[in-house]
Write a protein that holds these residues in place. Structure first.
Motif, PDB file in Angstrom:
ATOM      1  N   LEU A  26       0.830  -1.204   0.000  1.00 48.90           N
ATOM      2  CA  LEU A  26       0.000   0.000   0.000  1.00 48.90           C
ATOM      3  C   LEU A  26       0.865   1.255   0.000  1.00 48.90           C
ATOM      4  O   LEU A  26       0.645   2.181  -0.790  1.00 48.90           O
ATOM      5  CB  LEU A  26      -0.920   0.004   1.220  1.00 48.90           C
ATOM      6  CG  LEU A  26      -2.115  -0.951   1.162  1.00 48.90           C
ATOM      7  CD1 LEU A  26      -2.743  -1.103   2.543  1.00 48.90           C
ATOM      8  CD2 LEU A  26      -3.154  -0.447   0.164  1.00 48.90           C
ATOM      9  N   LEU A  27       1.858   1.299   0.866  1.00 50.54           N
ATOM     10  CA  LEU A  27       2.688   2.497   0.971  1.00 50.54           C
ATOM     11  C   LEU A  27       3.424   2.797  -0.331  1.00 50.54           C
ATOM     12  O   LEU A  27       3.592   3.964  -0.702  1.00 50.54           O
ATOM     13  CB  LEU A  27       3.690   2.338   2.117  1.00 50.54           C
ATOM     14  CG  LEU A  27       3.110   2.353   3.535  1.00 50.54           C
ATOM     15  CD1 LEU A  27       4.190   2.004   4.558  1.00 50.54           C
ATOM     16  CD2 LEU A  27       2.501   3.720   3.854  1.00 50.54           C
ATOM     17  N   ARG A  28       3.836   1.773  -1.038  1.00 49.88           N
ATOM     18  CA  ARG A  28       4.611   1.993  -2.258  1.00 49.88           C
ATOM     19  C   ARG A  28       3.752   2.549  -3.394  1.00 49.88           C
ATOM     20  O   ARG A  28       4.288   2.929  -4.445  1.00 49.88           O
ATOM     21  CB  ARG A  28       5.328   0.710  -2.679  1.00 49.88           C
ATOM     22  CG  ARG A  28       4.391  -0.400  -3.112  1.00 49.88           C
ATOM     23  CD  ARG A  28       5.099  -1.741  -3.204  1.00 49.88           C
ATOM     24  NE  ARG A  28       6.065  -1.772  -4.301  1.00 49.88           N
ATOM     25  CZ  ARG A  28       6.967  -2.741  -4.450  1.00 49.88           C
ATOM     26  NH1 ARG A  28       7.035  -3.726  -3.589  1.00 49.88           N
ATOM     27  NH2 ARG A  28       7.793  -2.715  -5.474  1.00 49.88           N
ATOM     28  N   GLN A  29       2.440   2.601  -3.207  1.00 52.28           N
ATOM     29  CA  GLN A  29       1.591   3.285  -4.182  1.00 52.28           C
ATOM     30  C   GLN A  29       1.916   4.782  -4.223  1.00 52.28           C
ATOM     31  O   GLN A  29       1.706   5.434  -5.252  1.00 52.28           O
ATOM     32  CB  GLN A  29       0.113   3.092  -3.836  1.00 52.28           C
ATOM     33  CG  GLN A  29      -0.419   1.688  -4.053  1.00 52.28           C
ATOM     34  CD  GLN A  29      -1.889   1.573  -3.687  1.00 52.28           C
ATOM     35  OE1 GLN A  29      -2.453   2.436  -3.011  1.00 52.28           O
ATOM     36  NE2 GLN A  29      -2.531   0.502  -4.122  1.00 52.28           N
ATOM     37  N   ASN A  30       2.380   5.306  -3.124  1.00 51.14           N
ATOM     38  CA  ASN A  30       2.775   6.713  -3.054  1.00 51.14           C
ATOM     39  C   ASN A  30       4.113   6.878  -3.777  1.00 51.14           C
ATOM     40  O   ASN A  30       5.118   6.275  -3.381  1.00 51.14           O
ATOM     41  CB  ASN A  30       2.908   7.138  -1.592  1.00 51.14           C
ATOM     42  CG  ASN A  30       3.136   8.633  -1.425  1.00 51.14           C
ATOM     43  OD1 ASN A  30       3.710   9.288  -2.282  1.00 51.14           O
ATOM     44  ND2 ASN A  30       2.698   9.168  -0.312  1.00 51.14           N
ATOM     45  N   PRO A  31       4.176   7.674  -4.838  1.00 51.73           N
ATOM     46  CA  PRO A  31       5.422   7.793  -5.604  1.00 51.73           C
ATOM     47  C   PRO A  31       6.578   8.393  -4.805  1.00 51.73           C
ATOM     48  O   PRO A  31       7.732   8.282  -5.227  1.00 51.73           O
ATOM     49  CB  PRO A  31       5.027   8.706  -6.777  1.00 51.73           C
ATOM     50  CG  PRO A  31       3.805   9.430  -6.320  1.00 51.73           C
ATOM     51  CD  PRO A  31       3.082   8.488  -5.400  1.00 51.73           C
ATOM     52  N   ARG A  32       6.287   9.000  -3.664  1.00 52.52           N
ATOM     53  CA  ARG A  32       7.350   9.554  -2.812  1.00 52.52           C
ATOM     54  C   ARG A  32       7.947   8.506  -1.884  1.00 52.52           C
ATOM     55  O   ARG A  32       8.948   8.768  -1.226  1.00 52.52           O
ATOM     56  CB  ARG A  32       6.815  10.721  -1.972  1.00 52.52           C
ATOM     57  CG  ARG A  32       6.370  11.932  -2.773  1.00 52.52           C
ATOM     58  CD  ARG A  32       5.983  13.091  -1.856  1.00 52.52           C
ATOM     59  NE  ARG A  32       7.059  13.440  -0.963  1.00 52.52           N
ATOM     60  CZ  ARG A  32       7.035  13.243   0.363  1.00 52.52           C
ATOM     61  NH1 ARG A  32       5.985  12.687   0.949  1.00 52.52           N
ATOM     62  NH2 ARG A  32       8.065  13.601   1.109  1.00 52.52           N
ATOM     63  N   PHE A  33       7.331   7.324  -1.832  1.00 49.32           N
ATOM     64  CA  PHE A  33       7.730   6.298  -0.879  1.00 49.32           C
ATOM     65  C   PHE A  33       8.381   5.105  -1.572  1.00 49.32           C
ATOM     66  O   PHE A  33       7.997   4.726  -2.681  1.00 49.32           O
ATOM     67  CB  PHE A  33       6.516   5.780  -0.095  1.00 49.32           C
ATOM     68  CG  PHE A  33       5.926   6.765   0.878  1.00 49.32           C
ATOM     69  CD1 PHE A  33       6.518   7.992   1.128  1.00 49.32           C
ATOM     70  CD2 PHE A  33       4.750   6.455   1.545  1.00 49.32           C
ATOM     71  CE1 PHE A  33       5.960   8.891   2.029  1.00 49.32           C
ATOM     72  CE2 PHE A  33       4.180   7.338   2.450  1.00 49.32           C
ATOM     73  CZ  PHE A  33       4.785   8.554   2.691  1.00 49.32           C
ATOM     74  N   HIS A  34       9.336   4.496  -0.878  1.00 54.00           N
ATOM     75  CA  HIS A  34       9.859   3.179  -1.247  1.00 54.00           C
ATOM     76  C   HIS A  34       9.568   2.238  -0.081  1.00 54.00           C
ATOM     77  O   HIS A  34       9.912   2.527   1.059  1.00 54.00           O
ATOM     78  CB  HIS A  34      11.367   3.219  -1.491  1.00 54.00           C
ATOM     79  CG  HIS A  34      11.970   1.851  -1.665  1.00 54.00           C
ATOM     80  ND1 HIS A  34      12.101   1.255  -2.891  1.00 54.00           N
ATOM     81  CD2 HIS A  34      12.449   0.955  -0.756  1.00 54.00           C
ATOM     82  CE1 HIS A  34      12.645   0.057  -2.741  1.00 54.00           C
ATOM     83  NE2 HIS A  34      12.860  -0.145  -1.454  1.00 54.00           N
ATOM     84  N   ALA A  35       8.924   1.115  -0.370  1.00 46.52           N
ATOM     85  CA  ALA A  35       8.624   0.124   0.656  1.00 46.52           C
ATOM     86  C   ALA A  35       8.634  -1.251   0.020  1.00 46.52           C
ATOM     87  O   ALA A  35       8.309  -1.404  -1.156  1.00 46.52           O
ATOM     88  CB  ALA A  35       7.261   0.400   1.303  1.00 46.52           C
TER      89      ALA A  35
END
Length: 270
Positions: free
Chosen positions: A22-31
């Motif tokens: 879910l978090l990696r859907q945010n383009p600012r995040f790497h997870a």
């Protein structure tokens, strides 16, 4: 280079891979799923200890720079502003993480404990012809020996459980947040909003009806297909336990975080 790093930890079979997906859907995040950094971190600590004949050349400042450099170099090719590294071992490294990365937070995924045991057992039975890395590829045992194995102090569940309690009751508990699997799958928007607030990042419109993650190759090598499987839609699914009733009851009272009276440091729980 990433601007901030946070850590996903907690109990096995409790939604850490789903949370990363879910978090990696945010383009600012790497997870991502659990990775090798915690193991490398532990190995480096040992190699820089007094057992090394050249340890007199390694002072505290050098140790910290080497360990910080481990993260910086591992994620040197990450284009994200914020990195989440996942490993159940991070809960025992709270003091070190607080020193190396003062802005970092640890998000621990938890779940009603008998359902963790049930989930592991279900995986083993689904892969009846493939001995699992969880039990060192041993094809023997019963549901009771498998439960005892993962619940032991060095087991898949036992180590993570003890590490979680260490962090929960430790001096850095203010850096810790618990995300219950039950909340994550039934109220994902609520769980994500709480996480964004905890780490101080602007919210993002996640799509909980179309989640993508594939770790097929890793799970196959581990002899446990489905170990990191994530369903496309986030939703709670009711099912009956496959554990014998006495075994289910053995773990029924282990979710200490559910009792507000056992949270003296006010750890945030969602």
């Amino acid at each position: 280079m990433f601007q901030r790093i946070h850590f996903i930890s907690g109990l096995p079979r409790s939604g850490s891979t789903l949370l990363a997906a879910l978090l990696r859907q945010n383009p600012r995040f790497h997870a991502d799923m659990s990775g090798p950094l915690a193991g490398l971190f532990t190995s480096l600590l040992g190699d820089m200890s007094e057992r090394n004949e050249f340890s007199m050349f390694i002072d505290e400042g050098k140790r910290q720079r080497v360990l910080r450099g481990l993260f910086e170099n591992f994620y040197a090719d990450a284009s994200a502003d914020v990195v989440f590294d996942t490993n159940r071992g991070w809960c025992v490294r709270m003091p070190a993480l607080a020193t190396l990365f003062p802005q970092s937070k640890v998000i621990a995924c938890v779940r009603h404990v008998p359902w963790i045991v049930d989930s592991v057992e279900r995986l083993i039975r689904q892969n009846a012809f493939q001995p699992s890395a969880i039990f060192n590829y041993s094809p023997g045992g019963t549901v009771y020996t498998r439960a005892n194995g993962i619940a032991g102090s060095d087991g898949l569940l036992g180590f993570a459980y003890d590490a979680l309690k260490e962090a929960f009751y430790g001096e850095h508990a203010n850096r810790l947040m618990l995300v219950q699997y039950e909340t994550l799958v039934s109220q994902p928007a609520k769980a994500l909003a709480a996480i964004y607030d905890f780490i101080g990042e602007p919210t993002y419109p996640h799509n909980v009806d179309q989640v993508e993650y594939d770790a097929t190759a890793f799970d196959t090598k581990a002899g446990t297909p489905g170990l990191h499987a994530v369903r496309p839609k986030v939703e709670a699914r009711e099912r009956e336990s496959i554990l014998p009733p006495d075994l289910f009851r053995r773990f029924e009272n282990d979710a200490f975080w559910r009792d507000p009276g056992l949270n003296p440091r006010g750890v945030r729980i969602v």
